[in-house]
Design a protein around this motif. Sequence first.
Motif, PDB file in Angstrom:
ATOM      1  N   LEU A  86       0.948  -1.162   0.017  1.00 28.74           N
ATOM      2  CA  LEU A  86       0.217  -0.172  -0.005  1.00 28.74           C
ATOM      3  C   LEU A  86       0.912   1.029  -0.034  1.00 28.74           C
ATOM      4  O   LEU A  86       1.942   1.170   0.414  1.00 28.74           O
ATOM      5  CB  LEU A  86      -0.826  -0.146   1.307  1.00 28.74           C
ATOM      6  N   TYR A  87       0.447   2.338  -0.498  1.00 28.96           N
ATOM      7  CA  TYR A  87       1.015   3.472  -0.498  1.00 28.96           C
ATOM      8  C   TYR A  87       1.124   4.257   0.938  1.00 28.96           C
ATOM      9  O   TYR A  87      -0.104   4.757   1.241  1.00 28.96           O
ATOM     10  CB  TYR A  87       0.641   4.700  -1.619  1.00 28.96           C
ATOM     11  N   PRO A  88       2.095   4.265   1.790  1.00 32.04           N
ATOM     12  CA  PRO A  88       1.732   4.715   3.233  1.00 32.04           C
ATOM     13  C   PRO A  88       1.519   5.991   3.438  1.00 32.04           C
ATOM     14  O   PRO A  88       0.918   6.380   4.328  1.00 32.04           O
ATOM     15  CB  PRO A  88       3.098   4.219   3.782  1.00 32.04           C
ATOM     16  N   HIS A  89       1.790   6.910   2.306  1.00 35.24           N
ATOM     17  CA  HIS A  89       1.588   8.339   2.498  1.00 35.24           C
ATOM     18  C   HIS A  89       0.093   8.697   2.112  1.00 35.24           C
ATOM     19  O   HIS A  89      -0.287   9.907   2.058  1.00 35.24           O
ATOM     20  CB  HIS A  89       2.572   9.172   1.744  1.00 35.24           C
ATOM     21  N   MET A  90      -0.764   7.590   1.434  1.00 30.66           N
ATOM     22  CA  MET A  90      -1.853   8.243   1.134  1.00 30.66           C
ATOM     23  C   MET A  90      -3.103   7.406   2.003  1.00 30.66           C
ATOM     24  O   MET A  90      -2.827   6.146   2.583  1.00 30.66           O
ATOM     25  CB  MET A  90      -2.112   7.284  -0.328  1.00 30.66           C
TER      26      MET A  90
END
Lengths: 364, 297
Positions: A86-90
């Motif tokens: 997963l994109y951790p900043h989104m």
Amino acid sequence: MARVVLDHVTKRFGDVTAVDDLCLEVEDREFLVLLGPSGCGKSTALRMIAGLESLTDGRIAIGDRVVNDVEPKDRDIAMVFQSYALYPHMSVARNIEFPLRSRKVPEDERTPLVQEAARALGLTDLLDRKPAQLSGGQRQRVALARAIVRRPAAFLMDEPLSNLDAKLRVQTRAELIELQRRLDATVIYVTHDQVEAMTMGHRIAIMNDGVLQQVGPPQDVYERPANLFVARFIGAPPMNTIQGSVVVEGGETLLATPGGRIAVPDAFGAAARRSSTGEIVVGVRPEHLEVDPSGPIEARVAVIESLGHERHVVCRIGDEPLVIVRQAADEPRPAEGSSVRLRAEVEGIHLFDAVTGVRLEAPA
Amino acid sequence: MTAVRFWNRRRREAGLGYLMLVPSLLVFSVFVFYPFLRNFYLGFFRTPPFPGLPQRYVGFDQYREILTSSAFSNSMRVTIVFALLTVPTGIILGLVLAMLANQQLRGIGWYRTIFSSTVATSVAVASVIFGTLLNPQVGLLPWLGISTTPSILENPKYALLAVAVTTIWQNLGLSFIVMSSGLQAIPDEIIEASEVDGAGPVPRFLRVTLPLLSPTVFFAVVVGSIVAFQSFGQIDLLTQGGPLQKTNVLTYAIYTALRGEQNEGKAAVLSVALFLVTLVLTIAQMRILERRVHYGD
């Protein structure tokens, strides 16, 4: 949705051949499981379909298009990674939306698609959270939602359940099957867990050392393993295998094992004669063995493992490796260390070539 | 009863904690806190024109006088321009090199070694190299057939730029290493996921790589700015603050005040100014930039 065809696909890393001449056709809307021990090349095969690895040789087609030289982003696939990636900043919503944004889907079309994917996976209340604020199971759902938000030609899943705890894995397994049926999706699913393979796939493709061993529906693979590797890999506990030979005495065909001789139909003789060297390995699944005082095979009970609804009687036959007998819990329990006699169901006996490992059958 | 025991234990543990802080507090007091306060105090005294005469207490007069002088505002301006020239360029170049070297290619180790090699050079070495390269008689420029009068390091237009280029070159190795480690900390699977999800190279960089690299970039900006504000060696070796004060950064002004003019009071005031400027800048960066930083999970 689309077919996926692997045509004589080979991948070499330096001197190591990770995938060796793999030919496989995944039908439209099929759930195909690529099964094998770690390092068998199954993940490499999946990554080649995704375009994350190049092919050393061969051809891969998705739908009607050969994709060897097509970038991953243009292959029209979705992938679920073991680590979820997963994109951790989104936020969850942004994660699910990402494939749509990347493909320049207009914003007013994106929102309902994200909502729908989130609803399908029970994530509606979590859309504003960041991945770090989610449990393992929830992250896994986000990864799935990100995959299904678009309708790609095929879904590629690389051990998506292996980071979940045992209980959640069983539950998610069922949900994944349901999801695949509902979406009518082509799914290629990589796992080392033969229970997942048996329960989820329309067909299983078993790999070892980069080589495809057998492809078929789970029950077929279970009942008629193509070779010793498959026989020992599928099933929990796995198939018992011991050295043996077929002898004919007084017109009767006998299967000689270190524990005694078993009378078998004549077809066994014909099958055994097809062995390359004459030496054979006898395979019997634990459920096709029973403790029977009048049985032909002599054995000594080493350990008894009780699982509640059933028990595994682990026996030693001569000097051979251990043999497991599956018993229902209400059958009489033999004592550990005692001598017992075993009987094998003739229909449950498999013969393999001792050298090549190939399944031996009488010519039809 | 149990509550009382709990608080007793808490107090005992806290006491032990402070006891363990004492050694470092002592060291910091002797070498940092006391000199700092003493320096601040020194700024209240006008240094006499000839040694041996008594120092005169002037309070904040000296602070006011120096901090409003045109020499000080020149030094401030030069320092800020110097930082703006060196920090962003250094980070961007380091990132570009790190992206180039962050690939599985044969012989990439050699490139990594070359790219990071300037980390093994000192400011002095870098200054000598660039001083020679830019020398109008023996350097690279006459060899290329370019004649420069006045020489670049003596040209008010280009001197600061030349010092900045030297600094960027010298810091590039470190910047490359920092950016490389930041890139390597990003899991491959996340980048691969974005490839499969349809993102091309530019959106992938902007929406995935850069946000995940933000802690590293932020660190590089803050530390790089502090280092830039304290640069001294290359100025001293290449231009001595000249020509026409065009490279007279704050640190060099402090140095001239102390060594050239023997003016301790002035040097003290400038030091306090440098400290405050660096402090304010760092706090501002933390407030403004850190909001855009993502620290992973």
